[in-house]
Design a protein around this motif. Structure first.
Motif, PDB file in Angstrom:
ATOM      1  N   THR A   3       0.804  -1.232   0.000  1.00 52.81           N
ATOM      2  CA  THR A   3       0.000   0.000   0.000  1.00 52.81           C
ATOM      3  C   THR A   3       0.833   1.275   0.000  1.00 52.81           C
ATOM      4  O   THR A   3       0.300   2.343  -0.271  1.00 52.81           O
ATOM      5  CB  THR A   3      -0.929   0.037   1.234  1.00 52.81           C
ATOM      6  OG1 THR A   3      -0.133  -0.013   2.430  1.00 52.81           O
ATOM      7  CG2 THR A   3      -1.896  -1.139   1.216  1.00 52.81           C
ATOM      8  N   SER A  55       3.677   7.415  -2.404  1.00 52.39           N
ATOM      9  CA  SER A  55       2.458   6.887  -3.009  1.00 52.39           C
ATOM     10  C   SER A  55       1.744   6.005  -1.984  1.00 52.39           C
ATOM     11  O   SER A  55       2.378   5.200  -1.289  1.00 52.39           O
ATOM     12  CB  SER A  55       2.802   6.066  -4.257  1.00 52.39           C
ATOM     13  OG  SER A  55       1.657   5.443  -4.786  1.00 52.39           O
ATOM     14  N   GLN A  57      -1.785   3.537  -1.544  1.00 52.55           N
ATOM     15  CA  GLN A  57      -2.879   2.860  -2.223  1.00 52.55           C
ATOM     16  C   GLN A  57      -3.756   2.163  -1.175  1.00 52.55           C
ATOM     17  O   GLN A  57      -3.550   0.989  -0.842  1.00 52.55           O
ATOM     18  CB  GLN A  57      -2.347   1.844  -3.235  1.00 52.55           C
ATOM     19  CG  GLN A  57      -3.419   1.245  -4.126  1.00 52.55           C
ATOM     20  CD  GLN A  57      -2.838   0.429  -5.275  1.00 52.55           C
ATOM     21  OE1 GLN A  57      -1.627   0.278  -5.388  1.00 52.55           O
ATOM     22  NE2 GLN A  57      -3.703  -0.093  -6.126  1.00 52.55           N
ATOM     23  N   ARG A  63      -5.404   5.185  -5.852  1.00 54.44           N
ATOM     24  CA  ARG A  63      -4.043   5.490  -5.413  1.00 54.44           C
ATOM     25  C   ARG A  63      -3.878   7.007  -5.259  1.00 54.44           C
ATOM     26  O   ARG A  63      -4.363   7.786  -6.087  1.00 54.44           O
ATOM     27  CB  ARG A  63      -3.027   4.982  -6.441  1.00 54.44           C
ATOM     28  CG  ARG A  63      -1.570   5.253  -6.058  1.00 54.44           C
ATOM     29  CD  ARG A  63      -0.637   4.925  -7.219  1.00 54.44           C
ATOM     30  NE  ARG A  63      -0.728   3.528  -7.595  1.00 54.44           N
ATOM     31  CZ  ARG A  63       0.015   2.562  -7.046  1.00 54.44           C
ATOM     32  NH1 ARG A  63       0.896   2.861  -6.102  1.00 54.44           N
ATOM     33  NH2 ARG A  63      -0.109   1.319  -7.462  1.00 54.44           N
TER      34      ARG A  63
END
Length: 201
Positions: A3, A55, A57, A63
């Motif tokens: 994630t 990043s 997600q 995302r």
């Protein structure tokens, strides 16, 4: 992990050279001899850029990304123009720019609306490298806010297309260009539509 991810990039600065630019002047006939059509050389120092990005997600189809960019604009301290032909009125110029290093911040998201469709949106904020006493018509920069919208589609198994729209604007900036004794109020907007086609094999 599945994630969260983080990345860092560095792009080196470089010197952009103009070797034989054309200088054309539109002046009254009485001044033509003082401003001949000629060529010039010049160079522009473009900055190194450091970028750090994250990043996240939280779901398989969504995302978020965020990055910070640092640009070394301080290396652009002067902008010079060297004319091939000088006259009593046409002199080589060397203008101080006194840029400062600047930062930009960007956040964006991507949502998988369908197996073949991705929808994207982003927001960014750039701080200007141009200091108050050096705002000029060729560098009428100010802090800038931008919005981007996009959609990506898989057209065929190996062919994808991306459509993007970007809008950016600055607030009004009243400033004085000390080197030329010239002042003004500046405001700018930017509107860009782009299309990208990618084929993988």
């Amino acid at each position: 992990n599945d994630t969260f991810s983080v990345g860092f990039t560095y792009r080196s600065g470089y010197q952009m050279e103009i070797v034989a630019g054309e200088a054309k002047f539109e002046v009254p006939s009485s001044l033509v001899d003082f401003f001949p059509q000629t060529t010039y050389t010049s160079s522009l120092s473009l900055p190194a850029i450091w970028s750090l990005g994250w990043s996240y997600q939280p779901k398989e189809d969504f995302r978020l990304a965020f990055d910070i960019n640092y640009a070394g604009w301080k290396k652009l301290d002067t902008l010079g123009i060297d004319y091939a032909d000088n006259t009593l009125r046409l002199h080589d110029s060397k203008m101080a720019k006194n840029f400062r290093n600047s930062m930009s911040f960007r956040i964006g998201g991507e949502y998988i609306a369908h197996e073949h469709i991705r929808v994207r949106a982003g927001l960014w904020y750039d701080t200007t490298p141009v200091t108050d006493n050096f705002v000029s018509p060729e560098f009428p920069d100010a802090n800038r806010i931008g919005l981007t919208l996009g959609i990506g589609a898989v057209l065929f198994k190996q062919l994808t297309a991306d459509l993007v729209y970007q809008y950016a604007f600055t607030g009004e900036r009243t400033a004085f260009f000390r080197e030329a004794g010239f002042g003004g109020t500046y405001k700018s907007t930017l509107s860009v539509l782009g299309l990208g086609i990618r084929y993988t094999y």
